[in-house]
Each structure stands twice: as structure tokens, then as C-alpha cells.
Design a protein around this motif. Structure first.
Motif, PDB file in Angstrom:
ATOM      1  N   HIS A  47       0.822  -1.175  -0.054  1.00  0.00           N
ATOM      2  CA  HIS A  47       0.054   0.019  -0.027  1.00  0.00           C
ATOM      3  C   HIS A  47       0.795   1.178   0.162  1.00  0.00           C
ATOM      4  O   HIS A  47       1.838   1.317   0.637  1.00  0.00           O
ATOM      5  CB  HIS A  47      -0.802  -0.022   1.247  1.00  0.00           C
ATOM      6  CG  HIS A  47      -2.156  -0.783   1.151  1.00  0.00           C
ATOM      7  ND1 HIS A  47      -3.128  -0.493   0.192  1.00  0.00           N
ATOM      8  CD2 HIS A  47      -2.391  -1.917   1.595  1.00  0.00           C
ATOM      9  CE1 HIS A  47      -3.917  -1.520   0.367  1.00  0.00           C
ATOM     10  NE2 HIS A  47      -3.569  -2.373   1.188  1.00  0.00           N
ATOM     11  N   ASP A  75      -0.306  -4.256   4.060  1.00  0.00           N
ATOM     12  CA  ASP A  75       0.002  -2.765   4.821  1.00  0.00           C
ATOM     13  C   ASP A  75       1.261  -3.070   5.902  1.00  0.00           C
ATOM     14  O   ASP A  75       1.247  -3.918   6.621  1.00  0.00           O
ATOM     15  CB  ASP A  75      -1.188  -2.710   5.684  1.00  0.00           C
ATOM     16  CG  ASP A  75      -1.327  -1.282   6.156  1.00  0.00           C
ATOM     17  OD1 ASP A  75      -0.152  -0.595   6.499  1.00  0.00           O
ATOM     18  OD2 ASP A  75      -2.389  -0.818   6.438  1.00  0.00           O
ATOM     19  N   LYS A  99      -4.495   0.433   6.300  1.00  0.00           N
ATOM     20  CA  LYS A  99      -5.097   0.017   5.017  1.00  0.00           C
ATOM     21  C   LYS A  99      -5.536  -1.459   4.909  1.00  0.00           C
ATOM     22  O   LYS A  99      -6.660  -1.846   4.246  1.00  0.00           O
ATOM     23  CB  LYS A  99      -4.266   0.541   3.715  1.00  0.00           C
ATOM     24  CG  LYS A  99      -4.195   1.834   3.608  1.00  0.00           C
ATOM     25  CD  LYS A  99      -3.167   2.532   2.777  1.00  0.00           C
ATOM     26  CE  LYS A  99      -3.351   3.800   2.547  1.00  0.00           C
ATOM     27  NZ  LYS A  99      -2.126   4.392   3.279  1.00  0.00           N
ATOM     28  N   THR A 101      -4.292  -5.741   5.164  1.00  0.00           N
ATOM     29  CA  THR A 101      -3.516  -6.772   4.383  1.00  0.00           C
ATOM     30  C   THR A 101      -4.481  -7.725   3.913  1.00  0.00           C
ATOM     31  O   THR A 101      -5.515  -8.165   4.601  1.00  0.00           O
ATOM     32  CB  THR A 101      -2.557  -7.397   5.170  1.00  0.00           C
ATOM     33  OG1 THR A 101      -1.489  -6.500   5.535  1.00  0.00           O
ATOM     34  CG2 THR A 101      -1.917  -8.443   4.578  1.00  0.00           C
TER      35      THR A 101
END
Length: 194
Positions: A47, A75, A99, A101
Motif C-alpha cells: 500500500h 500494509d 489500510k 492486508t
């Protein structure tokens, strides 16, 4: 007497949309050539901009080989070495957003290709490997980056490089992608913090 304060120079376009496409096409071709058993390859985007790059590479690999490799995202927020709050005080820098994974396949026996936009110090990649290993132990981990700008602080070397762009530490390389920024291009921005 007036003083003239020099303004920051306009960003320089290093790669335009067509060059980004050609670069990703070449990386996909190299990925197919170097991995005999594509059924055991997984592309994992870091990300933020590594995720759409991994999706594009997956589509290019499918188009050229007929095989759809596994796709995931990682992430690194909790594995970064610059987000720790030391001594109970406030963080030194603004904290990143988590964000999430997504690894919907077993890592064991896989060649995982981590995908990122810019390789700089190597700290992001170290954090991504740490995050990845929490989910399993792949057979191999490879690294694909759109841009390698140098200035490594850790012994990290990419397996697939779209473009080597030697830079000064005070310059920034900014990648813009259609999926996030509504355009594809790589910019060199003068000045600012490294």
C-alpha cells in the motif's frame, strides 16, 4: 529594495503514461521469464501505489502467459521503524493510515513478488517483508519496483526494476497512477525533505 525568493521549480516528468505502460510491460515479461512455475507466483502490492501496480502486472502476466497468478496486498503500518512513540511522547511524524492486508492464499511454497512504486532507503521493503512473514513462510520473496532512486540504507536490491533514476537526497520521486491520481506519470520534485 525587494527581495526575490526563488520559487520551487516545476516538477520534471521522468516517465509519462506511455512510458509507465511500457515499463510495466517489460517487468511483466521479465517476471514470466525468470519464474518457471508461474502457478506458484503471487504478486503482493505494498500500500498504497504498489497495489494498483501489482494488479496491472497480474493482468499483463495473464495476457502474456495465460496464467492468472495470485494477488494480494500488504500494509506495513505496524512494521515501520518511524511510527513508534518513544518514551510515551507524541510521535515524531504524522502517523500513516492503516489500510489492511489481503492475502487470500497460502504463502508456503510460493514465490512472492512484492510490488512497490519507488525504492529509496529500503526501509519500506524491510517492513513489507516483516508484515508478509506474519502470514506464512514463502519459498522465495522477490521485489519489483517501478522506480529505483538509490540512497539505500539497508541491503535491499530489487529483482525487477522499471527505471533506475539516480537522484539527490533532497529530490523526491512522485508516482501518480490512474487508479489513485487520475493520470500515469513519474515526477521528479526538487527540494523538500528527503
Amino acid at each position: 529594495m525587494s527581495t526575490h525568493v526563488p520559487s520551487a521549480s516545476a516538477p520534471k516528468i521522468l516517465l509519462d503514461g506511455e512510458a509507465v505502460s511500457r515499463t510495466l510491460s517489460r517487468i511483466a515479461h521479465e517476471l514470466i521469464e525468470r519464474n518457471d512455475d508461474l502457478q506458484h507466483v503471487a504478486l503482493v502490492g505494498i500500500h498504497t501505489r504498489g497495489v494498483p501496480l501489482a494488479r496491472r502486472l497480474r493482468a499483463l502476466v495473464l495476457e502474456r502467459s495465460g496464467l492468472e497468478v495470485d494477488l494480494g496486498s500488504v500494509d506495513i503500518t505496524f512494521h515501520r521503524d518511524d511510527v513508534l512513540v518513544r518514551g510515551g511522547g507524541a510521535p515524531l511524524h504524522p502517523q500513516p493510515l492503516v489500510k489492511g492486508t489481503a492475502l487470500d492464499f497460502p504463502l508456503e511454497g510460493k514465490t512472492v513478488v512484492l510490488v512497490d512504486d519507488v525504492l529509496f532507503t529500503g526501509r519500506t521493503i524491510r517492513a513489507a517483508i516483516d508484515a508478509l512473514l506474519e502470514y506464512g513462510r514463502p519459498a522465495r520473496v522477490q521485489l519489483a519496483v517501478l522506480v529505483d532512486r538509490g540512497h539505500r540504507e539497508l541491503p535491499i536490491r530489487p529483482d525487477y526494476v522499471g527505471k533506475n533514476l539516480p537522484t539527490a537526497r533532497t529530490e523526491r520521486v512522485h508516482v501518480e497512477l490512474l487508479e489513485i491520481d487520475k493520470t500515469d506519470r513519474v515526477l521528479l520534485v526538487e527540494g523538500g525533505k528527503p
